[in-house]
Design a protein around this motif. Structure first.
Motif, PDB file in Angstrom:
ATOM      1  N   ILE A  21       0.862  -1.183   0.000  1.00  0.00           N
ATOM      2  CA  ILE A  21       0.000   0.000   0.000  1.00  0.00           C
ATOM      3  C   ILE A  21       0.900   1.236   0.000  1.00  0.00           C
ATOM      4  O   ILE A  21       1.488   1.576   1.026  1.00  0.00           O
ATOM      5  CB  ILE A  21      -0.922   0.024   1.231  1.00  0.00           C
ATOM      6  CG1 ILE A  21      -1.796  -1.224   1.283  1.00  0.00           C
ATOM      7  CG2 ILE A  21      -1.783   1.283   1.230  1.00  0.00           C
ATOM      8  CD1 ILE A  21      -2.575  -1.375   2.581  1.00  0.00           C
ATOM      9  N   GLU A  39      -5.182   5.368   2.484  1.00  0.00           N
ATOM     10  CA  GLU A  39      -5.367   3.955   2.146  1.00  0.00           C
ATOM     11  C   GLU A  39      -4.738   3.048   3.205  1.00  0.00           C
ATOM     12  O   GLU A  39      -5.297   2.003   3.560  1.00  0.00           O
ATOM     13  CB  GLU A  39      -4.774   3.671   0.765  1.00  0.00           C
ATOM     14  CG  GLU A  39      -5.556   4.277  -0.387  1.00  0.00           C
ATOM     15  CD  GLU A  39      -5.341   5.778  -0.565  1.00  0.00           C
ATOM     16  OE1 GLU A  39      -6.119   6.398  -1.312  1.00  0.00           O
ATOM     17  OE2 GLU A  39      -4.404   6.335   0.051  1.00  0.00           O
ATOM     18  N   ASP A  43      -6.768   0.363   5.698  1.00  0.00           N
ATOM     19  CA  ASP A  43      -6.331  -1.022   5.893  1.00  0.00           C
ATOM     20  C   ASP A  43      -6.188  -1.336   7.382  1.00  0.00           C
ATOM     21  O   ASP A  43      -6.637  -2.395   7.855  1.00  0.00           O
ATOM     22  CB  ASP A  43      -5.015  -1.257   5.168  1.00  0.00           C
ATOM     23  CG  ASP A  43      -4.509  -2.679   5.311  1.00  0.00           C
ATOM     24  OD1 ASP A  43      -4.997  -3.561   4.595  1.00  0.00           O
ATOM     25  OD2 ASP A  43      -3.619  -2.912   6.160  1.00  0.00           O
TER      26      ASP A  43
END
Length: 392
Positions: A21, A39, A43
Motif C-alpha cells: 500500500i 489507504e 487497511d
C-alpha cells in the motif's frame, strides 16, 4: 503462564500487505492516492475491526488521518499506546519498493523497517493477548500516525486532542535497543540581502552571496565547538550543527541580491530554541557590524522537532528492560535514538524500541528480519503485561 510465541507467518503476511500500500509522504504537495496515509489507515481500521477493537479515525488534514484501535481493559490499569507512523519516504531509485519480497528470513520493501514492521508487531501483540485469554486491566491502544517523515502534524495533533495514555512505545527501528531519549531538531534559514546590478560593474551592487560566504566561514567551527565544549546529555552526548541547503542569485551576469542557507541544529533535552536562535543572532550581528551594507536575518523555524528525555527510572523503561532481557535472553541496551521521532509530541511518556536497523530506513534495499519482528512482538506483549501487573 508460558509466554506465547509470535507467529512469523502472520507477521509476514501483515507486513507484506502493508508494504504493497503506497503511503508516501507528500512533503507539502497535495495529498493524493499513493502520496497520503488514507489507504494505509483504511487497511489498519479493517484489521482493528477484525480483531474486535474499538476503532477510531481523525483526519488531521485531507486524506491524512490518525487511526487507532482500543482493546478495552477491565479497569484500574494503565492505558498503553503502541504507536507507529503510516507514511514512508518516496521510492526514488527504488522502483520495486512497493513490491514486497521475502528472502533469506527478511521482508524487503519501502517501509519494511521504517516503520510498518512495528505496526504488524502491534497487531500480533493484540492477537497474542487475545489467544492467551488475558484480560488486561488497562486499555491497550494501537495507533497509526500520519506525517512523521515531514512536519509531524499527526503526533502533534495527537498530543493536542488525545486520546490520553499513561505510557507509549514507538516502534522505530532500533534493533530492539531501548531509546528513552533523543535530540531535538531546529532548522532555520539565514538570509543575506544585497543589491543587484550587472556583473560587468560589480562595484555598483552588493553581493549577497559574498556576504553569505562570511557567514559560512563564521559558523564553520560551530559543530566542533558543540562537540568539544558544549553541554552534554548522558545518553544524547553533545549537540550538532550543520549547513545543508544554499541558494542565491538568478543568473551569472547579475550580482545576486539575495542568498539563503538552511542550517540544522540538533539540540539536547534542556536546551531552549529561543536561546539557540539568540546565539545565532548574536553571531550574525557581530559579523555584520563591521561590514558595510551587510544585511543578515534569520527566518522563523522551518522545522522544529522536540527532544525526548524519559527518565531511566520510568516504569516504562524498567518494563522494557525486563522484557528485552527475558525475550532476547541478553542484557538490554539503553541508548539515545539518533534521529527525531513522534515520541515527544504524544502527550505522555513514550520510549522508542522496535524491530529493524535505522541504517536500512530510507535505503534502496530496505528490509527487516522476520525473527526480529517475532522478538519485538514478544517484547511488546511482555511489557504490556508487566505494566498491567505493576501499574503506574
Amino acid at each position: 503462564m508460558t509466554r506465547p510465541r509470535a507467529n512469523a507467518a502472520r507477521l509476514t503476511k501483515d507486513l507484506t500487505a502493508m508494504i504493497a500500500i503506497p503511503s508516501v509522504n507528500p512533503f507539502g504537495a497535495a495529498a493524493m492516492p499513493g502520496r497520503r496515509e488514507r489507504e494505509m489507515a483504511e487497511d489498519l481500521l479493517a484489521r482493528f475491526a477484525a480483531l474486535g477493537l474499538e476503532s477510531h479515525r481523525w483526519d488531521v488534514a485531507p486524506g491524512r488521518p490518525n487511526v487507532w484501535g482500543r482493546l478495552k481493559g477491565t479497569g484500574g490499569g494503565p492505558t498503553i499506546v503502541l504507536a507507529g507512523h503510516m507514511d514512508t519516504v518516496d521510492v526514488d531509485g527504488y522502483p520495486e519498493g512497493h513490491e514486497p519480497r521475502i528472502s533469506g528470513g527478511r521482508v524487503y520493501g519501502r517501509g519494511a523497517c521504517d516503520m510498518k514492521a512495528a505496526l504488524a508487531c502491534y497487531l500480533e501483540t493484540v492477537r497474542m493477548i487475545q489467544e492467551a485469554g488475558i484480560a488486561l486491566r488497562g486499555d491497550l491502544i494501537v495507533a497509526g500516525i500520519c506525517d512523521e517523515e515531514d512536519l509531524m502534524i499527526g503526533s502533534t495533533d495527537w498530543g493536542r486532542i488525545g486520546p490520553r495514555a499513561d505510557f507509549g512505545i514507538i516502534g522505530e527501528p532500533t534493533g530492539l535497543r531501548i531509546c528513552p531519549a533523543h535530540k531535538g531538531q531546529l532548522c532555520v534559514f539565514f538570509r543575506t540581502e544585497g543589491r543587484a546590478t550587472h556583473s560587468s560593474r560589480p562595484e555598483l551592487g552588493v553581493n549577497a552571496v559574498e556576504h553569505m560566504g562570511r557567514i559560512i566561514a563564521r559558523f564553520a567551527g560551530l559543530n566542533a565547538e558543540l562537540r568539544e565544549n558544549g553541554p552534554r546529555h548522558p545518553l544524547c552526548g553533545a549537540g550538532r550543527f550543520s549547513m545543508n541547503v544554499i541558494r542565491g542569485g538568478t543568473l551569472a551576469s547579475a550580482i545576486p541580491d539575495f542568498c539563503e542557507m538552511e542550517v540544522d541544529r540538533r539540540f539536547l533535552p534542556g536546551e531552549r530554541i529561543t536561546d539557540i536562535i539568540a546565539e545565532y543572532r548574536a553571531r550574525l550581528d557581530a559579523l555584520s557590524a563591521p561590514v558595510p551594507d551587510m544585511k543578515a536575518s534569520i527566518s522563523p523555524p522551518s522545522l522544529e522537532v522536540q527532544p525526548l528525555d524519559v527518565p531511566r527510572t520510568s516504569p516504562l523503561v524498567r518494563a522494557l528492560e525486563r522484557a528485552v532481557g527475558t525475550v532476547c535472553a541478553a542484557p538490554s541496551v539503553i541508548t539515545a535514538f539518533p534521529g527525531g521521532t513522534d515520541a515527544p509530541n504524544m502527550g505522555f511518556p513514550c520510549v522508542i524500541c522496535g524491530p529493524g536497523e535505522l541504517e536500512q530506513a530510507h535505503s534502496a534495499n530496505e528490509f527487516v528480519d522476520i525473527q526480529q519482528m517475532q522478538l519485538a512482538s514478544e517484547v511488546y506483549f511482555t511489557t504490556v503485561l508487566d505494566l498491567n501487573d505493576r501499574g503506574t
